[in-house]
Design an enzyme around this catalytic site. Sequence first.
Site, PDB file in Angstrom:
ATOM      1  N   TYR A 117       0.810  -1.225  -0.203  1.00 44.11           N
ATOM      2  CA  TYR A 117       0.156  -0.060   0.019  1.00 44.11           C
ATOM      3  C   TYR A 117       0.845   1.172  -0.020  1.00 44.11           C
ATOM      4  O   TYR A 117       0.509   2.310   0.405  1.00 44.11           O
ATOM      5  CB  TYR A 117      -0.876  -0.008   1.237  1.00 44.11           C
ATOM      6  CG  TYR A 117      -1.995  -1.037   1.145  1.00 44.11           C
ATOM      7  CD1 TYR A 117      -1.911  -2.008   0.058  1.00 44.11           C
ATOM      8  CD2 TYR A 117      -2.962  -1.103   2.168  1.00 44.11           C
ATOM      9  CE1 TYR A 117      -3.038  -2.894   0.256  1.00 44.11           C
ATOM     10  CE2 TYR A 117      -3.954  -1.846   2.280  1.00 44.11           C
ATOM     11  CZ  TYR A 117      -4.117  -3.143   1.276  1.00 44.11           C
ATOM     12  OH  TYR A 117      -4.929  -3.898   1.308  1.00 44.11           O
ATOM     13  N   LYS A 167       5.885 -14.438   3.623  1.00 38.74           N
ATOM     14  CA  LYS A 167       5.674 -15.362   2.561  1.00 38.74           C
ATOM     15  C   LYS A 167       7.269 -15.052   2.079  1.00 38.74           C
ATOM     16  O   LYS A 167       7.425 -14.698   1.003  1.00 38.74           O
ATOM     17  CB  LYS A 167       4.861 -14.671   1.622  1.00 38.74           C
ATOM     18  CG  LYS A 167       4.704 -15.899   0.335  1.00 38.74           C
ATOM     19  CD  LYS A 167       3.935 -16.988   0.921  1.00 38.74           C
ATOM     20  CE  LYS A 167       3.773 -17.857  -0.472  1.00 38.74           C
ATOM     21  NZ  LYS A 167       2.952 -19.313  -0.023  1.00 38.74           N
ATOM     22  N   ASP A 200      -0.424 -18.194   3.612  1.00 39.29           N
ATOM     23  CA  ASP A 200      -1.526 -18.836   2.977  1.00 39.29           C
ATOM     24  C   ASP A 200      -1.801 -20.009   4.174  1.00 39.29           C
ATOM     25  O   ASP A 200      -3.028 -20.186   4.491  1.00 39.29           O
ATOM     26  CB  ASP A 200      -1.216 -19.599   1.751  1.00 39.29           C
ATOM     27  CG  ASP A 200       0.257 -19.953   1.635  1.00 39.29           C
ATOM     28  OD1 ASP A 200       1.104 -19.846   2.526  1.00 39.29           O
ATOM     29  OD2 ASP A 200       0.699 -20.576   0.466  1.00 39.29           O
ATOM     30  N   ASP A 224      -4.442  -6.992   6.338  1.00 36.87           N
ATOM     31  CA  ASP A 224      -5.886  -6.482   5.813  1.00 36.87           C
ATOM     32  C   ASP A 224      -6.691  -7.652   5.586  1.00 36.87           C
ATOM     33  O   ASP A 224      -7.861  -7.692   5.832  1.00 36.87           O
ATOM     34  CB  ASP A 224      -5.633  -5.631   4.332  1.00 36.87           C
ATOM     35  CG  ASP A 224      -6.835  -4.735   4.108  1.00 36.87           C
ATOM     36  OD1 ASP A 224      -8.142  -4.825   4.794  1.00 36.87           O
ATOM     37  OD2 ASP A 224      -6.908  -4.161   3.174  1.00 36.87           O
ATOM     38  N   ASP A 228      -9.867  -9.687   7.871  1.00 36.43           N
ATOM     39  CA  ASP A 228     -11.250  -9.902   7.303  1.00 36.43           C
ATOM     40  C   ASP A 228     -11.520 -11.381   7.433  1.00 36.43           C
ATOM     41  O   ASP A 228     -12.745 -11.793   8.274  1.00 36.43           O
ATOM     42  CB  ASP A 228     -11.626  -9.546   5.932  1.00 36.43           C
ATOM     43  CG  ASP A 228     -11.907  -8.399   5.623  1.00 36.43           C
ATOM     44  OD1 ASP A 228     -11.558  -7.406   6.508  1.00 36.43           O
ATOM     45  OD2 ASP A 228     -12.567  -8.225   4.808  1.00 36.43           O
TER      46      ASP A 228
END
Length: 344
Positions: A117, A167, A200, A224, A228
């Site tokens: 971002y 990752k 993941d 982010d 959720d």
Amino acid sequence: MIDVLVIPGDGIGPEVVAAARAVVQATAAPLRLHEAPAGWDAFVRGGVALPADTLAAAHTASAILFGAVASPSAPVAGYRSPIVELRQRLGLGANLRPVHSVSADLVVVRENTEGLYSGREHISDDGATAIAERVITRQASAHIAHVAFRLAQQRERPQPRVTIVHKANILRATCGLFRQTALQVAADYPDVLVDELLVDTAALQLVAHPERFDVLVTTNLFGDILSDVACFHAGGLGMARSANLGARHALFEPVHGAAPDIAGRDRANPLAAIGCAAWMLAHLAQQHAAVPALATAARQIEQALAWVRDHGPLTPDLGGTATTGAVTAAVIAALGSTAQEVAR
Ligand code: NAI
Ligand code: MG
């Protein structure tokens, strides 16, 4: 009086913020609330998504209560998400997203100012190749890791744990630096267990075994997404609150967006936004120890929220049929009954 800037934004933002305002105003917290525009409506009306006056007010306010903004998915010249810009301009380096329910009691700690971002995106002249710069610095990574480990200590679980999510097996430079920095910071907190997960795998673990987590620390985009996923365990987006914290500023906002599919229909769940108001009051209480009404109001609202969550009425996202207004009225009514308990 303590100055709070309120940025309602777009869609259901103004609806849930109005609910939070009404609840705060039903307490004795000595706040002066100012409203200022930002978002898509502000952009359409005035050509800027984050007006200079709003930014200036954000700089001087003791805290900010933010609703949600609608940012178009198709590129629009001159538009940039004002919440991302506020986080960067106010130095709100840490985004805390707690999830609390019978199955999960965890906090996603998300680096809030860089990563994917960063806003550094380019497209080739022929329009066929687009590149985003994923900026990771040692400084921001160390900062967010310290926030996560200190939070794990404060949560006082029997065995505090921070899970570093990355990752680094693929994104060797960026996630590699984040991982290595966070592991170095971990050495300063020998009382906190540290482990790590690839992002993941972390997503699946958050779905299947949320109870294994305490504090997660990760980069901007991963945080982010994972927050959720995690909030599913506590009733979904209508229940998920967040704090954006920096050295000088603090902004509180629900995790959800502008929800255009339900906007204007008095059916948005206001509990996340009301929870943000309670969190903001608790934060202000820490800074203004001489104003006990702040902490009292925070506790009162938390108790009223818990009561309404358990007894209803609830909005459709939680399986109920109540309107935003009815849920808000119920929280305010519950304040009255819990006020006596708090005073005792
Ligand atoms: P969203 O969070 O707005 O909505 C996702 C789904 O959850 C929708 O079905 C919505 O109705 C439901 N939902 C969200 N909040 C709810 C609430 N309080 N009560 C009941 N149901 C609720 O995410 P979406 O649809 O991906 O994005 C819509 C717009 O919001 C986009 O323009 C996006 O840019 C913006 N957005 C803004 C954010 C912010 O201001 N921080 C965060 C996320 C999205
Ligand atoms: Mg999000």
